[in-house]
Enzyme design. Structure first.
Site, PDB file in Angstrom:
ATOM      1  N   THR A   1     -18.974  19.577 -18.610  1.00 34.18           N
ATOM      2  CA  THR A   1     -20.224  20.260 -18.774  1.00 34.18           C
ATOM      3  C   THR A   1     -21.122  19.819 -17.443  1.00 34.18           C
ATOM      4  O   THR A   1     -22.147  20.528 -17.095  1.00 34.18           O
ATOM      5  CB  THR A   1     -20.933  19.957 -19.750  1.00 34.18           C
ATOM      6  OG1 THR A   1     -21.329  18.484 -20.042  1.00 34.18           O
ATOM      7  CG2 THR A   1     -20.374  20.666 -21.095  1.00 34.18           C
ATOM      8  N   ASP A   2     -20.760  18.864 -16.690  1.00 38.30           N
ATOM      9  CA  ASP A   2     -21.627  18.188 -15.636  1.00 38.30           C
ATOM     10  C   ASP A   2     -21.682  19.381 -14.453  1.00 38.30           C
ATOM     11  O   ASP A   2     -22.833  19.130 -13.872  1.00 38.30           O
ATOM     12  CB  ASP A   2     -20.981  17.043 -15.012  1.00 38.30           C
ATOM     13  CG  ASP A   2     -21.272  15.800 -16.065  1.00 38.30           C
ATOM     14  OD1 ASP A   2     -21.812  16.109 -17.362  1.00 38.30           O
ATOM     15  OD2 ASP A   2     -20.878  14.636 -15.656  1.00 38.30           O
TER      16      ASP A   2
ATOM     17  N   THR B   1     -15.175  16.732 -21.179  1.00 40.04           N
ATOM     18  CA  THR B   1     -15.343  16.102 -22.470  1.00 40.04           C
ATOM     19  C   THR B   1     -14.651  16.876 -23.359  1.00 40.04           C
ATOM     20  O   THR B   1     -14.124  16.185 -24.462  1.00 40.04           O
ATOM     21  CB  THR B   1     -16.902  15.781 -22.762  1.00 40.04           C
ATOM     22  OG1 THR B   1     -17.603  15.099 -21.898  1.00 40.04           O
ATOM     23  CG2 THR B   1     -17.305  15.330 -24.207  1.00 40.04           C
TER      24      THR B   1
ATOM     25  N   SER C   1     -15.616  16.693 -14.750  1.00 36.28           N
ATOM     26  CA  SER C   1     -15.808  17.899 -13.877  1.00 36.28           C
ATOM     27  C   SER C   1     -16.655  17.255 -12.529  1.00 36.28           C
ATOM     28  O   SER C   1     -16.800  18.121 -11.740  1.00 36.28           O
ATOM     29  CB  SER C   1     -16.797  18.475 -14.516  1.00 36.28           C
ATOM     30  OG  SER C   1     -18.098  18.307 -15.014  1.00 36.28           O
TER      31      SER C   1
HETATM   32  N1  ASP Z   1     -18.735  13.995 -17.635  1.00 34.50           N
HETATM   33  C1  ASP Z   1     -18.262  15.179 -18.244  1.00 34.50           C
HETATM   34  C2  ASP Z   1     -17.695  16.210 -17.258  1.00 34.50           C
HETATM   35  O1  ASP Z   1     -18.375  16.694 -16.827  1.00 34.50           O
HETATM   36  C3  ASP Z   1     -19.050  15.486 -19.072  1.00 34.50           C
HETATM   37  C4  ASP Z   1     -18.750  16.678 -20.233  1.00 34.50           C
HETATM   38  O2  ASP Z   1     -17.696  17.369 -20.157  1.00 34.50           O
HETATM   39  O3  ASP Z   1     -19.669  17.150 -20.985  1.00 34.50           O
HETATM   40  O4  ASP Z   1     -16.474  16.025 -17.296  1.00 34.50           O
END
Ligand code: ASP
Length: 323
Positions: free
Chosen positions: A87-88, A15, A58
């Site tokens: 973050t995932d 993200t 991710s």
């Molecule tokens: N779905 C995103 C990822 O993990 C969420 C994020 O980056 O916060 O790439």
């Protein structure tokens, strides 16, 4: 101007790199150089070497990409490194890097909960805090860390605990190691380093991860050897428990491959010596299952895969790493 620490920034996507574009929703579009350019005041903190080995969400990151990062960081001739990603899977990437990073230089993983073009985007602040920590000699010897929302988390403890908030990350076992305040790392606690395993050359051996629910009898487990799995992690109930009806299936699987017992609880260790009823931790451990200790199931899965790749005895790896 005195020499600033050289920090490697490896961007993998997530993200923090995402913007609205032609298609639906957010997608990764930015690279490390653009992320770094969006951080005010960064030039006073570090000299950044920006590289973009991947540009993916991710959930699609592969352990081999993180192994490549570990290799690049080992070869980098600077003071520390920051890995930027979605973050995932930060809690898994940070743990993988922790297991693969052999020297004392800080390795920090960060990301953002809000896209790069969102009001109140948290990416630039997280990246600045992550670089601040990676550049601080006080962070040496701590292995890999995750830094988000100005909090510093040990790789083995950090969890993503919320789907939306910038404060999504927590260390339910023990709390954060420190904070970044007034542009400085304030380290409040240290963790001893766990074992370091060799950086794998190819794909990791497949390890199944199975969550458990009320009334499940474990019939799925019999399929795992035929599907090519080399190990399994059970995300069991409470302190490491499955229904009595599932005991035979678990025992048969443990005869076929290493099986690790983790908990679906948010915090606390898997027990080893409290409950003796059928399906309880003492029963399962007596049948050859290994306890994951304080490691959540997703991290236990990576440790088991790395141990299998390295030819290390899984029992030995878990006794050293699962604290
Ligand atoms: N779905 C995103 C990822 O993990 C969420 C994020 O980056 O916060 O790439």
């Amino acid at each position: 101007m005195s020499a600033r620490p050289r920090i490697l920034v490896l961007s993998l996507g997530g993200t923090i790199t995402m913007t609205p574009g032609a298609g639906p929703g957010l997608n990764p579009t930015l690279g490390a150089a653009e992320l770094v350019a969006a951080v005010p005041g960064l030039e006073a903190v570090a000299e950044v070497v920006a590289e973009s080995p991947a540009r993916v969400a991710s959930p699609s990151l592969e352990p081999e990409v993180l192994a490549g990062c570990a290799r690049r960081i080992a070869a980098f001739d600077g003071a520390g490194a920051v890995v930027v990603q979605g973050t995932d899977t930060i809690e898994e990437s940070a743990f993988l890097l922790d297991l693969l990073h052999a020297d004392d230089r800080p390795v920090v993983v960060t990301g953002a909960m809000r896209g790069a073009a969102a009001a109140g985007a948290d990416g630039p602040a997280n990246l600045l805090a992550a670089i601040t920590v990676a550049a601080d000699p006080a962070a040496r010897g701590l292995g890999a860390l995750a830094v988000l929302n100005d909090e510093v988390h040990a790789a083995r403890r950090v969890r993503k605990g919320h789907t939306a908030l910038p404060s999504a990350f927590a260390s339910p076992n023990g709390g954060p190691l420190g904070v970044v305040a007034e542009g400085r790392l304030r380290l409040l606690a240290r963790v001893a380093r766990g074992p370091v395993l060799p950086i794998p050359d190819g794909p990791l051996p497949p390890v199944a991860l199975l969550g458990w629910g009320m009334g499940e009898d474990g019939r799925l487990l019999a399929a795992l050897p035929g599907l090519g799995f080399r190990g399994a992690v059970l995300e069991a109930m409470g302190a490491g428990h499955v229904p009595a009806a599932a005991v035979e299936a678990v025992a048969a699987l443990a005869r076929a491959m290493p099986v690790v017992l983790a908990s679906r609880c948010w915090a606390g260790p898997v027990f080893t010596a409290t409950y003796g009823y059928p399906g309880a931790e003492m029963d399962l451990l007596a049948r050859g299952v290994l306890p994951a200790g304080l490691l959540p199931a997703a991290k236990a899965r990576l440790l088991l895969a790395l141990a299998l790749a390295a030819g290390t005895d899984p029992a030995e790896a878990f006794s050293r790493a699962a604290r």
